[in-house]
Design a protein around this motif. Sequence first.
Motif, PDB file in Angstrom:
ATOM      1  N   VAL A  27       0.843  -1.199   0.000  1.00 23.62           N
ATOM      2  CA  VAL A  27       0.000   0.000   0.000  1.00 23.62           C
ATOM      3  C   VAL A  27       0.877   1.247   0.000  1.00 23.62           C
ATOM      4  O   VAL A  27       0.571   2.233  -0.659  1.00 23.62           O
ATOM      5  N   ALA A  30       1.913   2.136  -3.525  1.00 23.60           N
ATOM      6  CA  ALA A  30       0.777   1.981  -4.441  1.00 23.60           C
ATOM      7  C   ALA A  30       1.028   2.715  -5.750  1.00 23.60           C
ATOM      8  O   ALA A  30       1.586   3.809  -5.758  1.00 23.60           O
ATOM      9  N   LEU A  36      -5.672   2.720  -5.137  1.00 24.57           N
ATOM     10  CA  LEU A  36      -5.965   2.772  -3.701  1.00 24.57           C
ATOM     11  C   LEU A  36      -7.466   2.866  -3.448  1.00 24.57           C
ATOM     12  O   LEU A  36      -7.986   2.227  -2.539  1.00 24.57           O
ATOM     13  N   GLN A  40      -9.799   0.267  -1.445  1.00 28.05           N
ATOM     14  CA  GLN A  40     -10.701   0.692  -0.377  1.00 28.05           C
ATOM     15  C   GLN A  40     -12.105   0.134  -0.597  1.00 28.05           C
ATOM     16  O   GLN A  40     -12.742  -0.361   0.335  1.00 28.05           O
ATOM     17  N   ILE A  59      -3.756   2.899   4.031  1.00 28.74           N
ATOM     18  CA  ILE A  59      -4.442   3.322   2.807  1.00 28.74           C
ATOM     19  C   ILE A  59      -4.794   4.803   2.898  1.00 28.74           C
ATOM     20  O   ILE A  59      -4.574   5.560   1.944  1.00 28.74           O
ATOM     21  N   SER A  62      -1.630   6.892   2.495  1.00 28.14           N
ATOM     22  CA  SER A  62      -1.139   6.887   1.117  1.00 28.14           C
ATOM     23  C   SER A  62      -2.037   7.710   0.203  1.00 28.14           C
ATOM     24  O   SER A  62      -1.547   8.399  -0.689  1.00 28.14           O
TER      25      SER A  62
END
Length: 75
Positions: A27, A30, A36, A40, A59, A62
């Motif tokens: 992640v 990414a 991403l 999710q 997540i 990022s």
Amino acid sequence: MASPSPWPGKIVALLRAGNATAAIAQVRVAPSVKDLRALQKQLAASPVAGRWPAVEAAIAESLEALSAPRLHRSP
């Protein structure tokens, strides 16, 4: 039209295998915000949503880092 990236599915597979550390590492590197967001969505739709708070935090971090405007200096 481009086909969807296989990356989110690979991260979900890592999580199902119980390797959250490797998933967090992936992640952090990414490929894009789009990937991403797809990850999710997959995690939210999975029956084990909320099981990995550290992954969800990675997540979010990022997404914030990739969405922020880049600071640069002119030469």
